[in-house]
Design a protein around this motif. Sequence first.
Motif, PDB file in Angstrom:
ATOM      1  N   LYS A 254       9.529  26.531  49.682  1.00  0.00           N
ATOM      2  CA  LYS A 254      10.140  25.203  49.598  1.00  0.00           C
ATOM      3  C   LYS A 254      10.841  24.847  50.907  1.00  0.00           C
ATOM      4  O   LYS A 254      10.765  23.718  51.397  1.00  0.00           O
ATOM      5  CB  LYS A 254      11.137  25.165  48.436  1.00  0.00           C
ATOM      6  CG  LYS A 254      11.712  23.780  48.156  1.00  0.00           C
ATOM      7  CD  LYS A 254      12.577  23.807  46.912  1.00  0.00           C
ATOM      8  CE  LYS A 254      13.065  22.400  46.559  1.00  0.00           C
ATOM      9  NZ  LYS A 254      13.819  21.756  47.645  1.00  0.00           N
ATOM     10  N   ASN A 255      11.526  25.832  51.509  1.00  0.00           N
ATOM     11  CA  ASN A 255      12.212  25.579  52.781  1.00  0.00           C
ATOM     12  C   ASN A 255      11.214  25.298  53.899  1.00  0.00           C
ATOM     13  O   ASN A 255      11.443  24.435  54.759  1.00  0.00           O
ATOM     14  CB  ASN A 255      13.095  26.769  53.152  1.00  0.00           C
ATOM     15  CG  ASN A 255      14.337  26.855  52.284  1.00  0.00           C
ATOM     16  OD1 ASN A 255      14.758  25.851  51.704  1.00  0.00           O
ATOM     17  ND2 ASN A 255      14.931  28.038  52.183  1.00  0.00           N
ATOM     18  N   LEU A 256      10.130  26.037  53.908  1.00  0.00           N
ATOM     19  CA  LEU A 256       9.110  25.805  54.937  1.00  0.00           C
ATOM     20  C   LEU A 256       8.543  24.393  54.839  1.00  0.00           C
ATOM     21  O   LEU A 256       8.297  23.727  55.853  1.00  0.00           O
ATOM     22  CB  LEU A 256       7.981  26.830  54.806  1.00  0.00           C
ATOM     23  CG  LEU A 256       8.309  28.273  55.235  1.00  0.00           C
ATOM     24  CD1 LEU A 256       7.139  29.196  54.911  1.00  0.00           C
ATOM     25  CD2 LEU A 256       8.643  28.338  56.729  1.00  0.00           C
ATOM     26  N   GLU A 257       8.308  23.941  53.607  1.00  0.00           N
ATOM     27  CA  GLU A 257       7.756  22.607  53.421  1.00  0.00           C
ATOM     28  C   GLU A 257       8.778  21.513  53.679  1.00  0.00           C
ATOM     29  O   GLU A 257       8.475  20.503  54.308  1.00  0.00           O
ATOM     30  CB  GLU A 257       7.197  22.481  52.007  1.00  0.00           C
ATOM     31  CG  GLU A 257       5.980  23.371  51.751  1.00  0.00           C
ATOM     32  CD  GLU A 257       5.498  23.289  50.314  1.00  0.00           C
ATOM     33  OE1 GLU A 257       6.181  22.603  49.512  1.00  0.00           O
ATOM     34  OE2 GLU A 257       4.452  23.885  49.990  1.00  0.00           O
ATOM     35  N   ASP A 258      10.022  21.710  53.207  1.00  0.00           N
ATOM     36  CA  ASP A 258      11.034  20.674  53.372  1.00  0.00           C
ATOM     37  C   ASP A 258      11.410  20.496  54.840  1.00  0.00           C
ATOM     38  O   ASP A 258      11.627  19.372  55.312  1.00  0.00           O
ATOM     39  CB  ASP A 258      12.282  21.028  52.551  1.00  0.00           C
ATOM     40  CG  ASP A 258      12.020  20.940  51.051  1.00  0.00           C
ATOM     41  OD1 ASP A 258      10.979  20.352  50.666  1.00  0.00           O
ATOM     42  OD2 ASP A 258      12.850  21.459  50.255  1.00  0.00           O
TER      43      ASP A 258
END
Length: 297
Positions: A254-258
């Motif tokens: 999720k952090n990589l995408e956000d």
Amino acid sequence: MNQKSGSSVIGTDEQIISGTNGWLMLMVLLPAILFAVFLVATPGGPVKLMAGAALLTVTLFCCKGLFTLEPNQAAVMIFFGSYAGTVNASGFFWVNPFYNRTRVSLRINNWNTPVLKVNDERGSPIEIAAVIAWRVQDTARAVFDVESTLNYLQIQSESAVRQVASSHAYDAAEGGQRKSLRTDLDAIAALLRDSIQQHVEVAGIVIEEAKIAHLAYAPEIANAMLRRQQAEAVVQARQKLVDGAVGMVEVALKNLEDKKIVTLTPDQRAVLVTNMMTVLLSESGAQPVIQMAQSTQ
């Protein structure tokens, strides 16, 4: 034999009586004895001698009614085979000298049951023993309704321990709601106390406390059950590790995408997840290889 009010157990009713003050009777009997000795010892006619001897015999027989009771001790009075009552107060008393007195201790006693081999609810052989704190509450039942109070308690308590042990599992089943012998000690102790109390009610006994003093699998299955417990512990630990690793992977993706750090294809996401799970769950050091997307010119 009567039925005691408020109880479904049929037995002899205890009747509390109070003895006459022993010191007061002693003040009456001692002068009578001295006077009788005076009549016998001093010269006089046969009437005087017989009167003195009769008075001495009567007063000495009356002295048989003097007795003492310590705290938490009672005396059951029997008059020519009939129950006359119970004196349960401590002190120095006098009662009818024709009474036959049976002393009964009201103090708390401990009894350790022998180690019993029982099959638990699942059929597994276990070893169990209990420690029981008990005392006599109804002296009439303890004396007249059972042959031996202690022997009756010993046999009935073993029966109650077997009953409780056979109706519960040694250990709690996964997701089970029933109480187990090993994990629910307080609940099992209360159940054991109530069960023993029902068994010994007829003997006038009160169970103050009952607890399991020894609990183990029988030797023939102890090793197997130990391995099963160890396996269950390993499975539970692994489950917690997997839950934690899944959460960490989810947060990382999720952090990589956000933050738009990198754009991953479905295949790259699968590889990344595999490598992260390997790192998080492996017991030895792991060297994951993460394929990064190549930038297009």
